[in-house]
Design an enzyme around this catalytic site. Sequence first.
Site, PDB file in Angstrom:
ATOM      1  N   LYS A  66       0.812  -1.212   0.000  1.00 30.58           N
ATOM      2  CA  LYS A  66       0.000   0.000   0.000  1.00 30.58           C
ATOM      3  C   LYS A  66       0.845   1.261   0.000  1.00 30.58           C
ATOM      4  O   LYS A  66       0.484   2.248  -0.646  1.00 30.58           O
ATOM      5  CB  LYS A  66      -0.945   0.008   1.198  1.00 30.58           C
ATOM      6  CG  LYS A  66      -0.297   0.256   2.548  1.00 30.58           C
ATOM      7  CD  LYS A  66      -1.320   0.370   3.655  1.00 30.58           C
ATOM      8  CE  LYS A  66      -0.653   0.660   4.984  1.00 30.58           C
ATOM      9  NZ  LYS A  66       0.017   1.968   4.997  1.00 30.58           N
ATOM     10  N   THR A  67       1.965   1.254   0.725  1.00 28.64           N
ATOM     11  CA  THR A  67       2.813   2.450   0.749  1.00 28.64           C
ATOM     12  C   THR A  67       3.381   2.733  -0.633  1.00 28.64           C
ATOM     13  O   THR A  67       3.456   3.887  -1.071  1.00 28.64           O
ATOM     14  CB  THR A  67       3.952   2.275   1.769  1.00 28.64           C
ATOM     15  OG1 THR A  67       3.395   1.976   3.052  1.00 28.64           O
ATOM     16  CG2 THR A  67       4.779   3.543   1.868  1.00 28.64           C
ATOM     17  N   ASP A 254      -3.700   7.969   4.136  1.00 32.47           N
ATOM     18  CA  ASP A 254      -3.145   6.653   4.489  1.00 32.47           C
ATOM     19  C   ASP A 254      -3.824   6.139   5.759  1.00 32.47           C
ATOM     20  O   ASP A 254      -4.237   6.921   6.621  1.00 32.47           O
ATOM     21  CB  ASP A 254      -1.634   6.792   4.714  1.00 32.47           C
ATOM     22  CG  ASP A 254      -0.943   5.442   4.824  1.00 32.47           C
ATOM     23  OD1 ASP A 254      -1.549   4.432   4.423  1.00 32.47           O
ATOM     24  OD2 ASP A 254       0.208   5.401   5.303  1.00 32.47           O
ATOM     25  N   GLU A 255      -3.937   4.823   5.893  1.00 26.27           N
ATOM     26  CA  GLU A 255      -4.524   4.183   7.083  1.00 26.27           C
ATOM     27  C   GLU A 255      -5.909   4.766   7.408  1.00 26.27           C
ATOM     28  O   GLU A 255      -6.206   5.130   8.546  1.00 26.27           O
ATOM     29  CB  GLU A 255      -3.585   4.338   8.293  1.00 26.27           C
ATOM     30  CG  GLU A 255      -2.186   3.805   8.089  1.00 26.27           C
ATOM     31  CD  GLU A 255      -2.109   2.278   8.109  1.00 26.27           C
ATOM     32  OE1 GLU A 255      -3.176   1.639   8.115  1.00 26.27           O
ATOM     33  OE2 GLU A 255      -0.995   1.747   8.103  1.00 26.27           O
ATOM     34  N   GLN A 340      -7.625  -4.419   9.486  1.00 27.43           N
ATOM     35  CA  GLN A 340      -6.542  -4.034  10.385  1.00 27.43           C
ATOM     36  C   GLN A 340      -6.923  -2.828  11.244  1.00 27.43           C
ATOM     37  O   GLN A 340      -6.057  -2.115  11.732  1.00 27.43           O
ATOM     38  CB  GLN A 340      -5.268  -3.720   9.590  1.00 27.43           C
ATOM     39  CG  GLN A 340      -4.691  -4.916   8.859  1.00 27.43           C
ATOM     40  CD  GLN A 340      -3.310  -4.637   8.276  1.00 27.43           C
ATOM     41  OE1 GLN A 340      -2.327  -4.488   8.991  1.00 27.43           O
ATOM     42  NE2 GLN A 340      -3.229  -4.567   6.956  1.00 27.43           N
ATOM     43  N   ARG A 686       1.916 -10.682  10.431  1.00 25.61           N
ATOM     44  CA  ARG A 686       3.265 -10.106  10.610  1.00 25.61           C
ATOM     45  C   ARG A 686       4.338 -11.105  10.184  1.00 25.61           C
ATOM     46  O   ARG A 686       5.502 -10.737  10.014  1.00 25.61           O
ATOM     47  CB  ARG A 686       3.524  -9.727  12.076  1.00 25.61           C
ATOM     48  CG  ARG A 686       2.616  -8.685  12.710  1.00 25.61           C
ATOM     49  CD  ARG A 686       2.469  -7.446  11.853  1.00 25.61           C
ATOM     50  NE  ARG A 686       1.288  -7.545  11.021  1.00 25.61           N
ATOM     51  CZ  ARG A 686       1.036  -6.731   9.993  1.00 25.61           C
ATOM     52  NH1 ARG A 686       1.903  -5.792   9.671  1.00 25.61           N
ATOM     53  NH2 ARG A 686      -0.064  -6.870   9.282  1.00 25.61           N
TER      54      ARG A 686
END
Length: 869
Positions: A66-67, A254-255, A340, A686
């Site tokens: 995503k980044t 973002d997020e 998330q 993770r």
Amino acid sequence: MIRMTEPSKITSQSVPDHQPAAGGIAARARASVGPKYLAGLNPEQREAVETLDGPVLVLAGAGTGKTRVLTTRIAHILSQGRARPAEILSVTFTNKAAREMKHRLGQMLGHAVEGMPWLGTFHSIGGRILRAHAELAQLKSNFTVLDTDDQVRLLKQLLQADNIDDKRWPARMLAGLIDGWKNRGLTPSQVPSGEGAVFANGKGGKLYASYQERLKILNAADFGDLLLEDIRIFREHPDILRQYQQRFKFILVDEYQDTNVAQYLWLRLLSQAPSAPSFTSPRVREEVASPGSAIARLSDAGEEDSPQAELVETAPLPASAAREQKAPVKNICCVGDDDQSIYGWRGAEVDNILRFDHDFPGAKVIRLERNYRSTGHILAAASHLIAHNEGRLGKTLRTEDHDGEKVTVTGSWDSEEEARGIGEEIEQIQRKGDKLNEVAILVRASYQMREFEDRFVTLGLPYRVIGGPRFYERAEIRDALAYLRVINSPADDLAFERIVNTPKRGLGDATVQMLHDHARKRRIPLFEAARAVVETDELKPKARGSLRDVVANFDRWRAQREVTAHTDLAQIVLDESGYTEMWQKDRSADAAGRLENLKELVRSMEEFENLQGFLEHISLVMDRDSGADEDAVSLMTLHSAKGLEFDNVFLPGWEEGLFPSQRTLDEQGRAGLEEERRLGHVGITRARRRAKIYFATNRRIHGTWTTTIPSRFLDELPAANVEITESKGGSAWGGTGGYGASRFDDMEAFGSTYSTPGWQRAQANRNRGGGRNGGGSGGFEEQASTFSSSSSSGPDFGSFSSRRRGPMTIEGELVAKSTGTTSEFALSDRVFHQKFGYGHVTRIDGNKLTIHFDKAGEKKVVDSFVQRA
């Protein structure tokens, strides 16, 4: 002469009707000469980058890049000439994320990133806007932003001025309430009366208003004001809002799943097209009172009192016009993952991302499901787990990588065996050549870290705690240890100075300085100086009385040390000093965690024979300096792990009550359960190569050994992707009575070559033929172990040492289930208990006795803590 048209100025009329066929020679040749920054993007990522017009929601699962999508999208906007750097608003949640985006953009575009003043966090950008229009918020442009400590100090002044008892109504609790109101976009006049009444008998709203007035006088703002004041300015001054709407041609977030209501309102105002400043989203206009919605929960006073209703009032459109008008929004792209969203406890509203298409009609939703981090089994397990949530948009992570190792689930007898087993596995990983930097242990509660830290010190494994200090370096633990250090050594000036006014006793810096002066003149410790000063008139009566109490308390505790087990003494000190009460009255979000850590500290002392030995162990633990570049195991909570990734991830403590957290379930119900499940999804994803889940059958909770139930989340994992393994920290799982074998079952021969002090003591006890049962082999003597075992009848579950620590009392209903052992006592037996005195047995439940004591009445205790009278 033919004039060339700039790519950014090509109109719809100048574009030819013919377009190259998808997958044809022309299309492939065209793609080969595309910008270099688009190389390597998969089809979904490229679609997210190139879809520039209108609202776009990019559902980016864990490890899907995503980044990269976000930064490449900015690069694409700039390279296509659609906007100048100063015309792009890009907001993140952390300064680290903002720095990473700037760094990546710099690599892609060079100097262009230097001209992006509106790339930063919500609060940094909100603060910049507020400074530009400070006079409209009754501030000057050089206003100060208060941190939490300054905020609490100011609120204490207001409480004192209003004659409100700060002990009953702590300033920190009020600070938390105000922060919550600001996160929801509520000004003092908009706080529902019911919510304002929860503090100081109805004075909460009034104190909030007084606090805001005081901030203006001091030319100050807190972090909540950086967005709240912006929202108010935008609403009250449409011309200023229109300036920013015209300035920002593209908005990127973002997020987005972590945004709270204030951030949502701030974004909604800026994302409206400047040609229609009064537009509000359907979600706000039509669904503000929708039952169960996040917006509906914001105000108990009705629409007219909510910030969303105020936003509605700026759109006085006829009903027909409102129905016909198409949502005029600009090019906004929000990137996030509803699976998330794990920060609901600090105000985040997952509803913001779930209802994106309602807020932005015609929005395009692009799902990034190709994971570049984890193996197939790990992704399958995480996807199957999160699929049990009802409140999600839905996506399934996939990988083109191999399936890899299955997710393992391991049961252990207790938390100590759990820590030992994980330590063994980490050592095996290290022996295979893997780096410790690629190993992480993710716990649900911070107090779980203590046993791992102790185990790693014993093994010599370097570790680091991410997102907070190591267990013994936490403020509450250092305070408690300071009390114990002064009891152990009255000359420990550093420890005495740390706690002489903790909790607050009215002994300020002037008093401490007087003690220092007196101690230096007479060359005595601070404690002895305090003993001498309280006999004089140098201090004011109140301070002298407080200091006299401190000296008397330490004298009493030091005398009790000779006749009281050190674990009991620690509990007595924490209670009688007022330190436990201080945290019980603290209403901050981390107060409950601090109390759990204090209980874990007391529990950790049971492994040592006396206070001196425990404090020496602490010195060893804290004398470890882990450099930033050292190869070390990472230890953190699940909340701190978001955004990180490791080859090997260990997930201990998957038990009901711990994970999912019982407190979360009690407070939030199904919504809390779904957030806990999202937390499990985050933990599993993770891992790149190995994910290992652990649960213990017995865990110490609030000082009592409790038989726990494996987490419901384990049954929600797919059997095809999970492997059940045996603990490497003790005997095989699944032993006696269905509760598993004790870790002492296989220790009769003492065949280990360990040279630790505990092993040496156990070996010496065995050679002496000690042990409560008088057995020659296989029995630890009570002073050497927390448990006792019998060489003839197997593990004595629930049988605890009686000489190493004081009696354990189980008040009220028993939490721990009977393990099936038979007590050696009989009904009506006359017994003696160290705390409750004499009594007789009235009921027997396994190794649990109900005893009617002559003075204390009826109590339930473990049989190993009583003696025949």
